[in-house]
Design an enzyme around this catalytic site. Sequence first.
Site, PDB file in Angstrom:
ATOM      1  N   ARG A  93      -8.393  -0.702   4.817  1.00 48.69           N
ATOM      2  CA  ARG A  93      -7.466   0.271   4.230  1.00 48.69           C
ATOM      3  C   ARG A  93      -6.156  -0.383   3.821  1.00 48.69           C
ATOM      4  O   ARG A  93      -5.465   0.101   2.941  1.00 48.69           O
ATOM      5  CB  ARG A  93      -7.172   1.389   5.242  1.00 48.69           C
ATOM      6  N   ARG A 106      -4.902  10.864   4.746  1.00 52.17           N
ATOM      7  CA  ARG A 106      -3.929  11.938   4.910  1.00 52.17           C
ATOM      8  C   ARG A 106      -2.783  11.826   3.909  1.00 52.17           C
ATOM      9  O   ARG A 106      -2.127  12.809   3.603  1.00 52.17           O
ATOM     10  CB  ARG A 106      -3.427  12.019   6.332  1.00 52.17           C
ATOM     11  N   ASP A 129       4.950   0.124  12.044  1.00 51.51           N
ATOM     12  CA  ASP A 129       3.718  -0.481  11.521  1.00 51.51           C
ATOM     13  C   ASP A 129       3.579  -1.952  11.910  1.00 51.51           C
ATOM     14  O   ASP A 129       2.556  -2.564  11.609  1.00 51.51           O
ATOM     15  CB  ASP A 129       3.657  -0.353   9.989  1.00 51.51           C
ATOM     16  N   LYS A 151       0.847  -1.208   0.000  1.00 49.09           N
ATOM     17  CA  LYS A 151       0.000   0.000   0.000  1.00 49.09           C
ATOM     18  C   LYS A 151       0.875   1.248   0.000  1.00 49.09           C
ATOM     19  O   LYS A 151       0.659   2.181  -0.776  1.00 49.09           O
ATOM     20  CB  LYS A 151      -0.879  -0.009   1.239  1.00 49.09           C
ATOM     21  N   ASN A 152       1.890   1.260   0.864  1.00 46.91           N
ATOM     22  CA  ASN A 152       2.668   2.489   1.058  1.00 46.91           C
ATOM     23  C   ASN A 152       3.691   2.751  -0.038  1.00 46.91           C
ATOM     24  O   ASN A 152       4.372   3.768  -0.011  1.00 46.91           O
ATOM     25  CB  ASN A 152       3.335   2.484   2.440  1.00 46.91           C
ATOM     26  N   ARG A 182       0.613  14.170  13.336  1.00 47.70           N
ATOM     27  CA  ARG A 182       0.992  13.974  11.925  1.00 47.70           C
ATOM     28  C   ARG A 182       1.245  15.312  11.193  1.00 47.70           C
ATOM     29  O   ARG A 182       0.576  15.657  10.233  1.00 47.70           O
ATOM     30  CB  ARG A 182      -0.074  13.168  11.180  1.00 47.70           C
ATOM     31  N   CYS A 227      -4.572  12.217  13.220  1.00 51.29           N
ATOM     32  CA  CYS A 227      -5.341  10.979  13.095  1.00 51.29           C
ATOM     33  C   CYS A 227      -5.205  10.257  14.437  1.00 51.29           C
ATOM     34  O   CYS A 227      -4.641  10.781  15.386  1.00 51.29           O
ATOM     35  CB  CYS A 227      -4.809  10.124  11.951  1.00 51.29           C
TER      36      CYS A 227
HETATM   37  C1  EPZ Z   1       4.366   6.769   6.575  1.00 51.60           C
HETATM   38  O1  EPZ Z   1       3.596   7.765   7.214  1.00 51.60           O
HETATM   39  C2  EPZ Z   1       3.448   5.576   6.411  1.00 51.60           C
HETATM   40  N1  EPZ Z   1       2.309   5.948   5.577  1.00 51.60           N
HETATM   41  C3  EPZ Z   1       2.962   5.112   7.787  1.00 51.60           C
HETATM   42  O2  EPZ Z   1       2.184   3.940   7.578  1.00 51.60           O
HETATM   43  C4  EPZ Z   1       4.183   4.752   8.634  1.00 51.60           C
HETATM   44  O3  EPZ Z   1       3.757   4.387   9.927  1.00 51.60           O
HETATM   45  C5  EPZ Z   1       5.125   5.959   8.716  1.00 51.60           C
HETATM   46  O4  EPZ Z   1       5.484   6.400   7.388  1.00 51.60           O
HETATM   47  C6  EPZ Z   1       6.402   5.662   9.485  1.00 51.60           C
HETATM   48  O5  EPZ Z   1       7.062   4.606   8.879  1.00 51.60           O
HETATM   49  C7  EPZ Z   1       2.483   6.012   4.234  1.00 51.60           C
HETATM   50  O6  EPZ Z   1       3.559   5.781   3.707  1.00 51.60           O
HETATM   51  C8  EPZ Z   1       1.268   6.378   3.422  1.00 51.60           C
HETATM   52  P1  EPZ Z   1       6.381  10.033   8.831  1.00 51.60           P
HETATM   53  P2  EPZ Z   1       4.162   9.275   7.308  1.00 51.60           P
HETATM   54  O7  EPZ Z   1       6.205  11.330   8.140  1.00 51.60           O
HETATM   55  O8  EPZ Z   1       5.027   9.555   6.153  1.00 51.60           O
HETATM   56  C9  EPZ Z   1       6.980  13.223  12.207  1.00 51.60           C
HETATM   57  C10 EPZ Z   1       0.353   2.526   7.891  1.00 51.60           C
HETATM   58  O9  EPZ Z   1      -0.076   1.944   8.906  1.00 51.60           O
HETATM   59  N2  EPZ Z   1       6.846  14.236  11.151  1.00 51.60           N
HETATM   60  O10 EPZ Z   1       7.526   9.174   8.446  1.00 51.60           O
HETATM   61  O11 EPZ Z   1       3.017  10.175   7.559  1.00 51.60           O
HETATM   62  C11 EPZ Z   1       5.687  12.485  12.482  1.00 51.60           C
HETATM   63  O12 EPZ Z   1       4.899  13.209  13.406  1.00 51.60           O
HETATM   64  C12 EPZ Z   1       0.794   3.969   7.997  1.00 51.60           C
HETATM   65  O13 EPZ Z   1       0.476   1.996   6.760  1.00 51.60           O
HETATM   66  C13 EPZ Z   1       7.086  15.584  11.449  1.00 51.60           C
HETATM   67  O14 EPZ Z   1       7.388  15.929  12.581  1.00 51.60           O
HETATM   68  O15 EPZ Z   1       5.050   9.180   8.606  1.00 51.60           O
HETATM   69  C14 EPZ Z   1       6.165  11.178  13.038  1.00 51.60           C
HETATM   70  O16 EPZ Z   1       6.406  11.327  14.418  1.00 51.60           O
HETATM   71  C15 EPZ Z   1       0.565   4.533   9.377  1.00 51.60           C
HETATM   72  N3  EPZ Z   1       6.957  16.498  10.464  1.00 51.60           N
HETATM   73  C16 EPZ Z   1       7.494  10.938  12.319  1.00 51.60           C
HETATM   74  O17 EPZ Z   1       7.860  12.198  11.738  1.00 51.60           O
HETATM   75  C17 EPZ Z   1       6.618  16.157   9.177  1.00 51.60           C
HETATM   76  O18 EPZ Z   1       6.533  17.056   8.304  1.00 51.60           O
HETATM   77  C18 EPZ Z   1       7.434   9.925  11.205  1.00 51.60           C
HETATM   78  O19 EPZ Z   1       6.333  10.281  10.386  1.00 51.60           O
HETATM   79  C19 EPZ Z   1       6.376  14.798   8.897  1.00 51.60           C
HETATM   80  C20 EPZ Z   1       6.501  13.863   9.894  1.00 51.60           C
END
Ligand code: EPZ
Length: 435
Positions: free
Chosen positions: A398, A92, A306, A22-23, A121, A116
């Site tokens: 999802r 999102r 995850d 998916k990702n 996020r 969420c």
């Molecule tokens: C991706 O989400 C995945 N989703 C998530 O999978 C996964 O858990 C996550 O990466 C971490 O591996 C998709 O790829 C669609 P991040 P993402 O930005 O990109 C902080 C699932 O279950 N952050 O890597 O949204 C954030 O708060 C989903 O399949 C900032 O501070 O995650 C978090 O603490 C859930 N500022 C950390 O970084 C930003 O601008 C990692 O988030 C962006 C993120």
Amino acid sequence: MDKLVIEGGQPLNGIVPISGAKNAALPILIATLLAPGEHIIENVPALVDISFTLSLLGRIGCPSLVAGGRVKLDTSRIAFCEAPYDVVRKMRASVLVLGPLLARCGEARVSLPGGCAIGVRPVDQHLKGLEALGCEFKLENGYINGRVDRLIGAEIHLDVPTVTGTENILMAAVLAEGITRIHNAACEPEIVDLARFLSSMGARIKGAGTSVLEIDGVPALRPARIPHRILPDRIEAGTYLVAGALTGGRLTISGAPVPELGAVLSALTDAGCDLEIDGDSVTITRSGPLKPVSVSTEPHPGFPTDMQAQWMSLMSLAEGECDVAENIFENRFMHVPELCRLGADIATNNNVARISGVTALNGATVMATDLRASACLVLAGLAAGGQTEILRLYHLDRGYERLVEKLRAVGACLTRVPDDARVPVGTLSEQRAVS
Ligand code: EPZ
């Protein structure tokens, strides 16, 4: 709405085929916006999030056709450079259209994703990187309004290795003038697959899968000459391996991304499981008791966040105590009270959950709160004695393609019924005995 009814206690035996990730599919489908024309993407999983993405691309002006995992997308024209609130609030990851729309059209209006269940996020790093490339943003009325005249390559240092943040910036940088380096980039396999797809359209990218991505921008991209095949889903693969470990059968996952599963395979081995790896198949068995193994979630190649909830289900039945530390998201323990309803003994303190293994879990009615929490409850239900009902199944839809079918094929007793349906205890195992 539907619920899942599971009669636990059956060992799972047989082969589970792993679907496309998916990702990886989400950013790759969106990346087609960068190159006008017809694209074909294969091994796309049939998931609600994929439907949301194709519906958003349709509203942008890019129609698609889906047939058995093969998606044909026509991005010849873009009618609207917008991702409206009613779409982004449901998924999102829609924020990923920001980079491609700015690169293709010079403008974009994307609803702020908002938080969420698992955390706030934020998208500040997405905007920081795109601003470094020359984009200007105004945040008003809950929308990100972006514009850019010319994308110019830049040195970008991310504060956190954000996965979709890296993807958004990468998808703009491929059409920027000059060199862009993204430092502290995410290293997830899904980034590598996106980079592979972008390169097949003519992008020039080095360092995918490492923390420094170097992009030499090109004036234009064109649709790939051969269809891109989405890489297998490492989280789905890990989830089914935990199902095998929990239920004590002989379960094989096929078409799995074995090299990307290192941290999970190592933890399963430490927990007392036997793993036979044969190419892209992994067979899991367990002869002795489950051993407690503490894990701490980290960016790839560390233990994936995850897989955290699924790991908690497994450790609920281990002989002894262990800790699960969640270091990526600030609120990713929503599954803990639900697991405790099934008889697990888990106490949380800030971002650490202390799990004291119990000898058995007992069926109950539980509620899914997010995608991976719902998977963890399915796993616990497969191991629990008696009947487990899981509500709010839309979370599961999802991210897990044909879950009921895949589990039934290896001996699980489960069925999907409307929320208000009653399934007398024992019915499912009787049906299985007869079939
Ligand atoms: C991706 O989400 C995945 N989703 C998530 O999978 C996964 O858990 C996550 O990466 C971490 O591996 C998709 O790829 C669609 P991040 P993402 O930005 O990109 C902080 C699932 O279950 N952050 O890597 O949204 C954030 O708060 C989903 O399949 C900032 O501070 O995650 C978090 O603490 C859930 N500022 C950390 O970084 C930003 O601008 C990692 O988030 C962006 C993120």
